[in-house]
Write an enzyme that holds these catalytic residues in place. Structure first.
Site, PDB file in Angstrom:
ATOM      1  N   ASP A  96     -20.145 -32.909 -19.614  1.00  0.00           N
ATOM      2  CA  ASP A  96     -19.430 -31.826 -18.921  1.00  0.00           C
ATOM      3  C   ASP A  96     -19.402 -30.598 -19.823  1.00  0.00           C
ATOM      4  O   ASP A  96     -18.401 -30.248 -20.427  1.00  0.00           O
ATOM      5  CB  ASP A  96     -18.033 -32.237 -18.436  1.00  0.00           C
ATOM      6  N   ARG A 126     -19.531 -29.125 -25.311  1.00  0.00           N
ATOM      7  CA  ARG A 126     -19.802 -30.434 -25.916  1.00  0.00           C
ATOM      8  C   ARG A 126     -21.040 -30.409 -26.810  1.00  0.00           C
ATOM      9  O   ARG A 126     -21.061 -31.050 -27.847  1.00  0.00           O
ATOM     10  CB  ARG A 126     -20.013 -31.492 -24.819  1.00  0.00           C
ATOM     11  N   ARG A 186     -11.131 -22.191 -16.974  1.00  0.00           N
ATOM     12  CA  ARG A 186     -12.287 -23.014 -16.596  1.00  0.00           C
ATOM     13  C   ARG A 186     -12.778 -22.656 -15.197  1.00  0.00           C
ATOM     14  O   ARG A 186     -13.897 -23.018 -14.826  1.00  0.00           O
ATOM     15  CB  ARG A 186     -11.917 -24.491 -16.662  1.00  0.00           C
ATOM     16  N   HIS A 241      -4.517 -35.515 -15.607  1.00  0.00           N
ATOM     17  CA  HIS A 241      -4.713 -36.483 -16.684  1.00  0.00           C
ATOM     18  C   HIS A 241      -3.427 -37.283 -16.925  1.00  0.00           C
ATOM     19  O   HIS A 241      -3.479 -38.388 -17.456  1.00  0.00           O
ATOM     20  CB  HIS A 241      -5.109 -35.781 -17.984  1.00  0.00           C
ATOM     21  N   ASP A 244     -13.698 -38.281 -10.522  1.00  0.00           N
ATOM     22  CA  ASP A 244     -13.298 -37.830 -11.856  1.00  0.00           C
ATOM     23  C   ASP A 244     -13.002 -39.088 -12.680  1.00  0.00           C
ATOM     24  O   ASP A 244     -13.005 -40.219 -12.160  1.00  0.00           O
ATOM     25  CB  ASP A 244     -12.086 -36.908 -11.754  1.00  0.00           C
TER      26      ASP A 244
END
Length: 694
Positions: A132, A140, A201, A245, A318
């Site tokens: 991602d 990343r 984001r 999360h 997800d």
């Protein structure tokens, strides 16, 4: 340390583009052959265990395929990545730094090749290697590779061309190291300034803007870069005030509001041919009164996404390790419920063995039919075939470094960053003049201070850096002492540039206290919000304020260029910034200031019109002969716009075949023409792309 983005800018973006033509654009962008593999035959020869494995994309620990890591035992019951592949036949894996997969581009490429070799041994199916890499604040891939501004910075440019180019560059980098799918872009419309997990984001808070940039990025990833994009987080995570999360957010919008505000970017992605869409662990009562998160909701995944919106690609969940999807069901039941809802692939189960065995048991009991499993496997294999993964999943290890160092990547990233910086406030303190004494202040010891200091110094400022170690927020005495020291450091300075950074709506108390203390002093203060533009809503007013939307080196460098007036700011807020109480509007959507452009008056001793006996002046055309002084107007990677009577891509004055017209001129004339074309390319690099918003 001097930023590579500044070096490329100073060396000339045109040279970068010319060098890029000599460097492979990608080490491996696999395109499917004319006659693709027989997917029916592949499914026919697969066992049930192999089919179920295709439906999982786990995280795996290790920098090499046979490196034993005890964390793999806890996550999958085996020690190495190779053993995970042999035991579960997963459809893909996802790379992270924290799982020790991403240490250098060469290492990643080797790992990818080894994974594909192990997966395809004995006639197995190549894997989806994924990441991602959103760019901006979610990066990343290890350096050296060009960092790009993130989604909200692209939203500030308003340029679909910039968005497409950014996705293409990301895809080229990923393809070079064997990554064939990116879980990006984000299609969420960030309509809630208090959103704790999306924020910068997202491209912004305007549905039309987000839709246009999502469409452009799908094209950049897939059509230009040759890898799959996975659009997230369906049906829209932008209005949440809870981090999924940690818990299940509940979206209280009506169905009509969702269809008008949140679903259009996903529809735009579907129309652009998106390979995959990722679900969100959010409850949307207007779409499913049961209260189930969308990941486990048949009305949302099958009824809405498949049947109403017409998506026939891969639906991926997800991460199943997130709390937002684990509240109602056990870890062996969550993947089963997701498949029943309509999902094809399960991302990052907390324990692969438990999740895998749960699906096998559901098929053996008849709760899930093998035909249902086959339907998902078919979609997964079709995606792999479309991107050439089934035909050739391997990459050229010798080409990796060349792609990572492509000059055009750096040049394009710098242009995007320049165009994204948004001037929110300016009482006249900006732009700074050469020789200005600048105190660069802020909490933390991050490298961004060094990057900005280097750029400001190179552009003529006299910079003193005052980094403040951030004390615990509850330690009022330590905060007061740190702020007092920063204020004292402003003596003999002409201006203070203070950096703030927050992942949420309200910056930390020490940061707020620092800005307030500096603003109360006698030296003008410029606040630079290096992540969230919302910082300015809760910090003290300053003489000037900038938003960068990202702390990537390329964005920090661009902010310094704007501070010094090398770049005239042209970014516009892609979100509305509310007042601190959330009830009013501090800065409107689309707000953005520019520096005044002074046009010199003609000298009084020169005639303002040609003499009557002079030849008539040429008739002006619709296009300027040089870029306007306030900044670029066209895509820097596109080159000059071809006139209507000229073949696109051909140089001015050439025939459709692309050869220069010949009148018997010698080679010197041809060389002169080539130099002219280079000069025109340099001009084009500073022309601004067409904007989505006015």
């Amino acid at each position: 340390m001097r930023s590579p983005y500044r070096r490329w800018c100073l060396a000339g973006a045109t040279a970068g583009l010319l060098l890029a033509s000599l460097t492979p654009a990608s080490a491996a962008i696999n395109q499917p052959p004319d006659a693709g593999p027989d997917i029916d035959a592949i499914i026919e020869r697969m066992t049930l265990e192999e089919k179920v494995g295709q439906m999982f994309v786990p995280f795996v620990y290790g920098e090499s395929i046979d490196q034993a890591d005890p964390r793999n035992v806890g996550a999958a019951g085996v020690e190495t990545i190779g053993e995970v592949i042999e035991e579960f036949h997963p459809g893909g894996v996802i790379y992270f730094g924290w799982s020790n997969n991403l240490n250098s581009p060469g290492q990643v490429a080797q790992l990818s090749n080894d994974i594909q070799a192990r997966a395809t041994a004995d006639g197995g199916v190549p894997m989806t290697t994924s990441i991602d890499q959103e760019e901006g604040v979610v990066v990343r891939l290890p350096q050296p590779s060009a960092q790009l501004p993130g989604a909200m910075a692209l939203g500030a440019t308003g340029s679909a061309e910039h968005a497409r180019n950014a996705a293409r560059i990301t895809a080229e980098k990923l393809a070079a190291v064997g990554i064939n799918q990116d879980y990006a872009p984000i299609a969420d419309v960030n309509s809630n300034a208090m959103n704790p997990v999306i924020g910068v984001r997202a491209f912004g808070g305007d549905t039309a803007l987000v839709s246009a940039l999502v469409r452009a990025q799908v094209q950049g990833f897939q059509d230009d870069g040759g890898i799959s994009s996975s659009i997230k987080h369906f049906p829209g995570h932008g209005a949440t005030d809870v981090d999924s999360h940690l818990a299940v957010p509940i979206i209280t919008k009506s169905a009509a509001e969702l269809r008008a505000e949140d679903l259009p970017p996903f529809q735009a992605a579907i129309e652009a041919g998106a390979d995959s869409i990722m679900t969100a662990h959010i409850a949307v009562p207007a779409l499913d009164p049961s209260g189930r998160p969308a990941t486990l909701s048949e009305p949302i995944l099958t009824g809405l996404l498949r049947e109403e919106m017409g998506f026939d690609g891969v639906i991926v969940t997800d991460s199943l390790s997130m709390a937002g999807v684990r509240e109602e069901f056990s870890d062996d039941r969550v993947p089963v419920e997701a498949i029943l809802a309509g999902a094809d692939q399960m991302l990052m189960p907390p324990n692969l063995r438990v999740a895998y065995d749960g699906v096998i048991a559901a098929v053996e009991s008849g709760e899930l039919t093998e035909a249902r499993i086959d339907a998902s496997v078919r979609r997964i294999l079709e995606q792999k075939d479309k991107r050439g993964v089934l035909a050739d999943p391997f990459v050229d290890l010798d080409a990796v470094d060349g792609v990572m160092a492509t000059p055009e990547h750096y040049a394009t990233a710098a242009t995007i960053a320049d165009d994204s910086i948004t001037l929110l406030e300016n009482s006249g303190v900006l732009p700074l003049e050469a020789g200005t004494r600048v105190l660069l202040a802020g909490f933390g010891g991050n490298a961004r201070y060094e990057v900005m200091s280097d750029e400001l110094t190179a552009l003529g400022a006299e910079v003193t850096v005052h980094r403040v170690p951030e004390p615990p927020a509850a330690d009022d005495a330590a905060v007061s002492a740190a702020v007092a020291a920063a204020v004292a450091a402003t003596a003999d300075q002409d201006v203070v540039v203070v950096l703030t950074q927050s992942a949420v709506f309200v910056p930390s108390v020490p940061q707020q206290t620092l800005v307030a203390g500096l603003a109360d002093g006698d030296v003008p203060v410029v606040q630079v919000a290096v992540r969230s533009p919302y910082d300015v809503a809760t910090t003290a007013s300053t003489e000037a304020a900038l938003a960068t939307y990202s702390y990537a080196d390329v964005s920090v460098t661009a902010a310094a260029r704007v501070l010094m007036g090398v770049v005239n700011p042209s970014g516009r807020l892609p979100v509305m910034i509310p007042t601190v109480d959330g009830e009013g509007e501090l800065y409107a959507l689309g707000h953005g200031l520019r520096y005044p452009v002074v046009t010199p008056e003609p000298p009084t001793d020169e005639p303002t019109a040609p003499p009557t006996d002079a030849p008539p002046a040429p008739t002006p055309t619709d296009e300027p002969t040089a870029p306007p002084t306030e900044g670029p107007t066209e895509d820097p990677t596109a080159g000059p716009t071809a006139p209507a009577d000229q073949t696109p891509g051909a140089a001015p004055g050439t025939t459709p075949g692309g050869t220069l017209p010949s009148t018997g001129a010698d080679a010197g004339l041809l060389a002169g023409a080539a130099l002219l074309l280079l000069a025109m390319g340099a001009l084009a690099l500073r022309r601004r792309p067409s904007l989505v918003h006015p």
